[in-house]
Write an enzyme that holds these catalytic residues in place. Structure first.
Site, PDB file in Angstrom:
ATOM      1  N   ASP A  14       0.818  -1.221   0.000  1.00 39.46           N
ATOM      2  CA  ASP A  14       0.000   0.000   0.000  1.00 39.46           C
ATOM      3  C   ASP A  14       0.852   1.271   0.000  1.00 39.46           C
ATOM      4  O   ASP A  14       0.661   2.157   0.839  1.00 39.46           O
ATOM      5  CB  ASP A  14      -0.929   0.019   1.212  1.00 39.46           C
ATOM      6  CG  ASP A  14      -1.715  -1.255   1.403  1.00 39.46           C
ATOM      7  OD1 ASP A  14      -2.092  -1.870   0.391  1.00 39.46           O
ATOM      8  OD2 ASP A  14      -1.959  -1.644   2.559  1.00 39.46           O
ATOM      9  N   GLU A 244     -11.472  -0.142  -3.551  1.00 42.71           N
ATOM     10  CA  GLU A 244     -10.646   0.398  -2.467  1.00 42.71           C
ATOM     11  C   GLU A 244      -9.479   1.171  -3.082  1.00 42.71           C
ATOM     12  O   GLU A 244      -9.389   1.333  -4.284  1.00 42.71           O
ATOM     13  CB  GLU A 244     -10.122  -0.726  -1.564  1.00 42.71           C
ATOM     14  CG  GLU A 244      -9.219  -1.730  -2.266  1.00 42.71           C
ATOM     15  CD  GLU A 244      -8.790  -2.886  -1.367  1.00 42.71           C
ATOM     16  OE1 GLU A 244      -9.248  -2.954  -0.212  1.00 42.71           O
ATOM     17  OE2 GLU A 244      -7.995  -3.714  -1.837  1.00 42.71           O
TER      18      GLU A 244
END
Length: 343
Positions: A14, A244
């Site tokens: 991420d 997301e």
């Protein structure tokens, strides 16, 4: 350049890349093997701290690891699962916006503040009022206003927030409502709970302007609406709908909202004329990688655009042990992005 692993010594994912003081900083989540069993809500992703990596030359230099900049034990309201984060600078201070679960099992966003981009960061004692879900991206526009984009489905809990009357966006403070969607059973069929009807609209992520001190929301979150070429919102069964990993960057005066599609495993993007959108879908930035999740950031550094992301090749496709990567990113003359191949 070929794709480069940024930090092969450890598992991180991420990546939120930012340029501060003419140096490139990458703020990842920190994967670990906690022993938790796999579940469809991501219970095996039990990250508990954040590091920051920095580079002078991201293509040729090894990363400088500045160590732990925030640990879950430092955050009074957070119990576990320190998922994605991002950092923004304002008035000489650095604000880390992060997502974590509280002691009732609900995700919220928190803030921690530092005097330097490499921290250490001191957390606020409470989560942001009215915050929910995961995957914050903080974007500072040319006028100095700071916006936070956030949200993630399934384990990210976005689908469990009651929509506003027009049914297009979640509103904080209403956790526990299933939005009228049909639950067709446990995993692996559980994902179908998001699609009550074949033509159901996709659930949107959220955008909100931050207060001047970057510690709270300055307004109610708004939906990030993604339109198709005919000007209609994407449907829930469209393989290019939001799931997301929101990211915002600006290129030639336009706002580029990029995101992950979840179970179809694409990174996609849409372009708008305002930080609030609406955004018109353009295409795929990155084809599917090895591993279930796809999460990224896009930044310009010293005249070159880069795409940061992760895959699970080094861990032999263990989905919760991911590795950071970077590749150059290129635009076409019309402003569209050339699709990146994960090599």
């Amino acid at each position: 350049m070929k794709a480069k692993y940024l930090f092969p010594q450890d598992y991180m994912a991420d990546p939120s890349a930012n340029v501060f003081n003419n140096r490139l900083y990458v703020y990842p989540s920190h994967d670990r093997d906690s022993g938790e069993a796999f579940d469809d809500d991501g219970g095996h992703f039990q990250m508990r701290d954040y590091h920051v990596l920095s580079f002078d030359d991201v293509e040729n230099d090894a990363a400088t690891d500045h160590g732990v900049i925030l640990d879950v034990d430092q955050v009074p309201w957070a119990e576990k699962q320190m998922w994605d984060n991002d950092v923004v600078e304002k008035d000489g201070k650095y604000y880390l916006i992060f997502s974590a679960k509280d002691y009732s099992g609900v995700f919220h966003l928190g803030v921690a503040v530092a005097d330097r981009p490499e921290g250490p960061f001191v957390p606020e004692p409470h989560p942001i009022r009215g915050s929910f879900s995961i995957d914050p991206c903080v974007f500072k526009d040319d006028d100095g206003q700071v916006y936070c984009y956030f949200g993630g489905l399934w384990g990210g809990q976005l689908q469990w927030w009651r929509p506003i009357p027009d049914g297009q966006a979640p509103v904080a403070g209403k956790y526990g409502d299933d939005n009228g969607l049909i639950d067709l059973g446990p995993a692996p069929d559980r994902k179908t709970q998001l699609f009550a009807k074949p033509d159901a609209p996709a659930l949107h992520s959220a955008v909100v302007r931050m207060s001047d001190d970057v510690l709270q929301f300055a307004e109610a979150p708004r939906p990030v609406v993604i339109l198709d070429k005919d000007g209609q919102p994407l449907k829930a069964r469209d393989p290019h709908r939001f799931f997301e990993a929101s990211w915002m960057h600006k290129y030639q005066g336009k706002y580029y909202f990029s995101y992950s599609t979840g179970d179809s495993h694409f990174l996609c993007y849409a372009i708008g004329d305002s930080p609030y959108g609406p955004f018109t879908f353009q295409g795929v930035i990155l084809e599917p990688v090895v591993g279930w999740t796809t999460h990224h950031s896009i930044v310009e550094y010293r005249g070159q655009w880069y795409l940061f992301y992760h895959d699970c090749v080094p861990s032999n496709d263990i989905t919760h042990l991911r590795s950071l990567k970077v590749q150059r990113l290129f635009y076409n003359e019309d402003g569209t992005i050339q699709t990146v191949v994960n090599d």
